[in-house]
Design an enzyme around this catalytic site. Structure first.
Site, mmCIF file in Angstrom:
data_model
loop_
_atom_site.group_PDB
_atom_site.id
_atom_site.type_symbol
_atom_site.label_atom_id
_atom_site.label_comp_id
_atom_site.label_asym_id
_atom_site.label_seq_id
_atom_site.Cartn_x
_atom_site.Cartn_y
_atom_site.Cartn_z
ATOM 1 N N PRO A 112 1.054 -1.174 -0.090
ATOM 2 C CA PRO A 112 0.033 0.019 -0.053
ATOM 3 C C PRO A 112 0.776 1.359 0.006
ATOM 4 C CG PRO A 112 0.060 -0.893 2.228
ATOM 5 C CD PRO A 112 0.846 -2.179 1.351
ATOM 6 N N GLY A 113 2.148 1.108 0.077
ATOM 7 C CA GLY A 113 3.029 2.291 0.020
ATOM 8 C C GLY A 113 3.912 2.602 0.997
ATOM 9 N N CYS A 231 7.903 -10.959 3.867
ATOM 10 C CA CYS A 231 7.335 -10.988 5.122
ATOM 11 C C CYS A 231 7.260 -12.290 5.616
ATOM 12 C CB CYS A 231 6.440 -9.850 5.492
ATOM 13 S SG CYS A 231 4.808 -10.379 4.443
#
Length: 466
Positions: A112-113, A231
């Site tokens: 998402p940024g 992750c």
């Protein structure tokens, strides 16, 4: 928390004596973090006056832990882009990338940024940042976060890695590949990741990661730096992906960034060859550090960058009379309008005026969500500035401003889209009717328009607080 049985069996086999401590970490609350945006605030100064109790994240110079219940996402500072709420481990990626102002950088899997906005802060407005996301809905969220953080030199695209590699061969100084993964490191945070997990899913992710890395490598200049991160804990997606990539790309090597607080060395024993080079990679473990599971590797491409290739430029707006109303607006609002009026890199999408980064090439054929800084909308006989423009301006940039304290009732009214009426009880410079930059505690948050003692609200309807 119910973890997948096969996942637990796998981790017990990998971790041995450490497994119990690892498993116990899932009974603990996860760490919460935010990262100060240096385009808006000096991190240490902000912490001194912060409304939140913040403690530094050891591996991120602008990162801080906050306590559960503080809810920084519900504060006006969040809307002003003063910080980005980010999982603490994820902050390590850009710290290891180490971007420099003036560089051309790609964030390949950007939504998402978090990494994109981190990179932009390091660039300090100088350089070119291409932020790409393959999923259209997530690409829109990415563009919204780029806007909120006041970033003026980023382009957001919605493409696959192969399409970009054909457009940008050996173009970027640095690249982040925060690869889609099985998400094992996010199990405490993301129930969907737990439910979707399977050994087959891990294998699918590893194949996809290899493909993305292959195309990313084609876009990196000789001498450039790339950070690969996930992750997840699975060696198949981490050490083994690195191992395979290095075997197929002998011009790349792993960079040793030395010991980093909170970061553990990669597990060479979990690779197929046991290469000692893999100890130069990093892992973040939830039972050893305050953060979720992460893997990181810094890669360097050998050689030296040659002369810049000749590349096609976008078709800039030739007839500036088309945007004369925008020019009038800039001269009425800005202390130094020439910062914008002297630029040539403008394009018009319908009525929408954008200012492109100077390093931008022609993106014909590439799905582009945000081609640059959205300046505003050109309408008949008037120009309406965009919210994005407001968020990248500062008080010292403008002739008219209103600085409303974050805890003042008028700030709540502004965020709800309500009109504000004189007399005003907060600092302001309001000398004539027209556009006004609205700030909160010195941080730009939007536009208003003054007329006859009324400050009309131009905070976007889609962002307004209920």
């Amino acid at each position: 928390m119910q973890l997948p049985d096969k996942f637990m069996e796998k981790m017990e086999g990998l971790l041995g004596d450490e497994y119990r401590a690892f498993l116990k970490s899932y009974e603990e609350d996860r760490a919460l973090g935010l990262r100060i945006n240096p385009l808006k605030a000096e991190p240490l100064e902000f912490v001194k006056n912060s409304p939140f109790l913040l403690e530094p994240v050891p591996w991120a110079s602008e990162g801080f832990y906050y306590k559960a219940g503080q809810r920084p996402g519900k504060h006006p500072y969040h809307e002003a882009g003063v910080y980005y709420i980010q999982e603490p481990s994820a902050m390590a990626v850009v710290e290891l990338l180490d971007p420099k102002p003036g560089e051309k950088i790609l964030d390949l899997c950007a939504a998402p940024g978090g990494k994109t906005t981190h990179i932009a802060g390091k660039l300090k407005g100088d350089g070119f940042l291409l932020s790409n996301e393959i999923h259209p809905a997530r690409a829109k969220i990415l563009a919204q976060n780029v806007e909120r953080m006041g970033i003026s030199n980023a382009v957001v695209t919605n493409e696959d890695s192969q399409s970009l590699s054909l457009k940008f061969p050996e173009f970027f100084d640095r690249i982040v590949v925060d690869a889609p993964c099985s998400g094992e490191g996010m199990f405490r945070k993301d129930e969907a990741a737990r439910l979707e997990w399977s050994p087959d899913h891990v294998a699918v992710c590893a194949r996809r990661q290899n493909e993305i890395l292959f195309h990313a490598a084609e876009m990196l200049k000789p001498g450039g730096t790339m950070v690969y991160s996930t992750c997840t804990f699975s060696p198949e997606e981490n050490e083994q992906v690195m191992e395979g990539f290095l075997l197929s790309h002998p011009d790349f090597s792993i960079v040793d960034r030395g010991k980093r607080p909170g970061l553990s060395p990669g597990m060479a024993l979990w690779s197929k060859t046991g290469s000692e080079e893999l100890k130069k990679t990093y892992r973040i473990w939830p039972h050893k550090s305050e953060g979720e599971g992460h893997f990181l590797a810094v890669l360097k491409r050998g050689g030296e960058a040659g002369p810049e290739r000749k590349r096609s430029c976008p078709s800039y707006l030739k007839d500036k009379s088309v945007w004369k109303e925008a020019e009038v607006f800039l001269k009425e609002l800005l202390v130094k309008p020439e910062v914008f009026t002297d630029r040539k890199e403008y394009i018009l999408f319908g009525e929408q005026l954008y200012l492109l980064p100077p390093e931008m090439i022609d993106l014909k054929g590439i799905k582009t969500v945000r081609p640059g800084l959205h300046m505003g909308t050109i309408k008949k006989n008037r120009f309406e500035p965009s919210h994005a423009l407001a968020l990248c301006l500062k008080k010292e940039d403008v002739l008219q401003w209103a600085d409303i304290p974050s805890d003042h009732e008028d700030m709540m009214k502004y965020l709800k889209g309500q009109t504000l009426s004189a007399p005003f009880s907060w600092p302001a410079r309001l000398e004539q009717k027209g556009w006004v930059l609205i700030l909160t505690d010195g941080f730009s948050i939007g536009f208003g328009k003054l007329a006859a003692g009324i400050l009309k609200n131009h905070y976007p309807k889609g962002l307004r607080w209920m």
